[in-house]
Design a protein around this motif. Structure first.
Motif, short mmCIF file in Angstrom:
data_model
loop_
_atom_site.label_atom_id
_atom_site.label_comp_id
_atom_site.label_asym_id
_atom_site.label_seq_id
_atom_site.Cartn_x
_atom_site.Cartn_y
_atom_site.Cartn_z
N TRP A 173 6.62 -11.82 -9.15
CA TRP A 173 5.93 -11.40 -7.77
C TRP A 173 6.71 -10.26 -7.05
O TRP A 173 5.94 -9.42 -6.32
CB TRP A 173 5.90 -12.51 -7.12
CG TRP A 173 7.23 -13.11 -6.71
CD1 TRP A 173 7.85 -13.99 -7.32
CD2 TRP A 173 8.04 -12.79 -5.58
NE1 TRP A 173 8.94 -14.37 -6.47
CE2 TRP A 173 9.05 -13.73 -5.26
CE3 TRP A 173 7.84 -12.00 -4.24
CZ2 TRP A 173 10.08 -13.66 -4.37
CZ3 TRP A 173 8.73 -12.07 -3.53
CH2 TRP A 173 9.87 -12.86 -3.46
N PRO B 38 2.45 -5.29 -6.65
CA PRO B 38 1.97 -4.56 -5.45
C PRO B 38 1.56 -5.86 -4.36
O PRO B 38 0.61 -6.82 -4.98
CB PRO B 38 0.70 -3.89 -5.73
CG PRO B 38 0.96 -3.34 -7.10
CD PRO B 38 1.54 -4.60 -7.86
N GLY B 39 1.78 -5.78 -3.12
CA GLY B 39 1.43 -6.83 -2.17
C GLY B 39 2.24 -8.19 -2.48
O GLY B 39 2.10 -9.25 -1.85
N LYS B 40 3.26 -8.15 -3.54
CA LYS B 40 4.09 -9.32 -3.82
C LYS B 40 3.29 -10.49 -4.18
O LYS B 40 3.29 -11.54 -3.74
CB LYS B 40 4.92 -9.34 -2.69
CG LYS B 40 5.97 -8.28 -2.55
CD LYS B 40 7.44 -8.89 -1.56
CE LYS B 40 8.29 -7.95 -1.73
NZ LYS B 40 9.49 -8.15 -0.85
N ILE B 41 2.01 -10.14 -4.76
CA ILE B 41 1.31 -11.34 -5.20
C ILE B 41 1.86 -12.15 -6.31
O ILE B 41 2.25 -11.43 -7.14
CB ILE B 41 -0.15 -10.74 -5.78
CG1 ILE B 41 -0.92 -10.19 -4.67
CG2 ILE B 41 -0.95 -11.90 -6.47
CD1 ILE B 41 -2.28 -9.39 -5.23
N GLY C 76 3.03 -16.88 0.81
CA GLY C 76 2.99 -16.28 1.84
C GLY C 76 3.38 -16.98 3.13
O GLY C 76 3.83 -16.33 4.20
N ASN D 5 2.98 -13.93 -2.47
CA ASN D 5 1.58 -14.03 -1.55
C ASN D 5 0.48 -14.50 -2.48
O ASN D 5 0.32 -14.26 -3.63
CB ASN D 5 1.51 -12.79 -1.06
CG ASN D 5 2.54 -12.46 0.06
OD1 ASN D 5 3.24 -13.28 0.66
ND2 ASN D 5 2.81 -11.20 0.04
N LYS E 91 -5.49 -9.92 -0.18
CA LYS E 91 -5.51 -8.62 0.01
C LYS E 91 -5.73 -7.62 -1.32
O LYS E 91 -5.38 -6.60 -1.50
CB LYS E 91 -4.43 -8.11 0.79
CG LYS E 91 -4.12 -8.80 2.21
CD LYS E 91 -3.01 -8.32 3.00
CE LYS E 91 -3.21 -8.69 4.42
NZ LYS E 91 -2.84 -10.26 4.34
N GLU F 236 -7.21 -4.07 -1.52
CA GLU F 236 -6.45 -3.13 -1.09
C GLU F 236 -5.39 -2.76 -2.11
O GLU F 236 -4.78 -1.79 -1.85
CB GLU F 236 -5.77 -3.50 0.11
CG GLU F 236 -6.78 -3.90 1.26
CD GLU F 236 -5.99 -4.80 2.30
OE1 GLU F 236 -4.66 -4.46 2.51
OE2 GLU F 236 -6.61 -5.35 3.10
N LEU F 237 -5.38 -3.22 -3.24
CA LEU F 237 -4.17 -3.23 -4.20
C LEU F 237 -4.55 -2.81 -5.54
O LEU F 237 -5.95 -3.00 -5.92
CB LEU F 237 -3.44 -4.45 -4.31
CG LEU F 237 -2.90 -5.16 -2.95
CD1 LEU F 237 -2.13 -6.59 -3.17
CD2 LEU F 237 -1.70 -4.20 -2.42
#
Length: 393
Positions: free
Chosen positions: A303, A307-310, A339, A348, A352, A355-356
């Protein structure tokens, strides 16, 4: 009750432990006068029932709200040598603060010592450093041990397997509390590492974090027949002698009853488990496809590097459970912690995603094209209001 040797501690620990996280009045400290009589009576009835069936390991923590204070009203009534009492205190930067917190625990419990002190939540590099560095919290725990206030020292963790193994391999702890059960076997290498060093192995929350098994889906009930999902999971865990005890987070005295059905089945685990496991595996393959079931985890990014720490791994795992076993409520509970779970449940969710760009981080995955679609499906199926950890409620 059945008992197992709890590693190097030489304690004979019951295969079920009485976890003190669910019967307390509040998640925050209150004055003793604020605790309702019926709540205290229920807690005391739960402890009496635990001891009546041979569950003499009572486990709690400083940050389980009023749990220690309420236990302190009943535990001193029993012969001390008949109890195994565990509490847990989080490692912090200031080791003096760790000591003061432990002393508060001991005062609330109204005991002269605890049998087991766990450093609570070694979940990341920082908490491990606070624990094991020179003059850190582990040294304070050892001072408390020398003073006769603690018999054995362990740690609890919700961290990544690599970090857990690192903590185990310091060889500074007598036992470990970790997650491992049928639906999540990622920490097996940590259990093996603990066994090599003769550490006790305590499984955290196998019925709650292990799948909300006290409110299972109809599909899971069918797949686990003739056992309940709860008894199946208990039997699966305890059929491995490397595991010593499972926590039962009892909210009332009758919560032990279903678990106790496991005991008479342990000798027959080799006959009972394989057909149920085969049904569970086949159901996953029928729903998700064999290629996905066998390779979905291959070369996933961490994670931290997504990107975005998904937290792709956890999200896909929860989606798999929701699709294969209709474990939707469990999936929602865990997914919406992302999150908001700090080091206890990091990374997360996929809200989102639009956006990634995940193409680069998925370049080595055999399912690079499919994974973004699956993440979107997880958000659609499991997304909702954020969930707080119980201790933040």
């Amino acid at each position: 009750m059945l008992y197992r040797r709890f590693g190097r501690t030489e304690l004979q620990i019951p295969v079920f432990s009485c976890g003190g996280m669910r019967y307390q009045f509040k998640w925050q400290d209150v004055t003793p006068e604020e605790i309702p009589a019926d709540n205290q009576e229920n807690l005391e009835a739960s402890i009496h029932r635990a001891l009546e069936v041979g569950i003499n390991h009572i486990e709690t923590a400083r940050f389980y709200g009023t749990s220690e204070m309420q236990l302190g009203k009943i535990l001193p009534q029993f012969p001390r040598e008949k109890l195994i009492v565990q509490t847990k205190v989080p490692p912090v930067e200031n080791p003096q603060e760790f000591r003061e917190t432990f002393e508060k625990s001991l005062a609330y419990l109204q005991l002269d010592y605890v049998d087991l002190l766990g450093l609570h939540g070694i979940n990341d590099a920082e908490s491990l450093d606070y624990s094991i560095r020179k003059n850190g919290c582990l040294e304070v725990a050892k001072q408390l041990q020398a003073e006769g206030k603690v018999r054995f020292i362990g740690f609890s963790t919700h961290g990544a397997t690599d970090l857990i193994v690192q903590a185990i391999n310091t060889n500074q702890f007598d036992y470990v509390n970790l997650h491992w059960y049928y639906i999540n076997q990622w920490n097996w290498t940590a259990i093996e590492a603990a066994n090599k060093l003769d550490m006790g192995v305590f499984i955290i929350s196998p019925s709650n974090k292990g799948g909300l098994l006290y409110q299972p889906s109809a599909k899971l009930v069918d797949l686990c027949y003739p056992l309940s999902p709860m008894v199946f999971n208990n039997l699966f865990c305890l059929s491995h002698p490397q595991v010593h005890t499972l926590s039962i987070g009892a909210a009332k005295p009758t919560d032990f009853d279903e678990h106790l059905k496991t005991l008479e089945l342990l000798d027959k685990a080799e006959e009972i488990l394989p057909p149920i496991i085969e049904r569970l595996e086949n159901a996953a393959i029928e729903t998700l496809g064999e290629d996905w079931v066998k390779t979905w985890e291959t070369n996933l990014p961490s994670w931290e590097k997504t990107p975005g720490k998904i937290n792709i791994r956890v999200i896909l795992w929860l989606l798999n459970l929701a699709l294969a076993y209709d474990m939707i409520e469990y999936g929602k509970m865990r997914y919406n912690l992302l999150g908001n779970g700090s080091s206890w449940f990091p990374g997360n969710k996929a809200d989102k995603l639009a956006e990634l760009d995940l193409r680069e981080c998925l370049v080595n995955s055999p399912h690079a094209e499919k994974i973004p679609q699956m993440l979107a499906k997880a958000e659609e199926m499991l997304g909702g209001a954020e969930v707080k950890r119980l201790s933040q409620s």
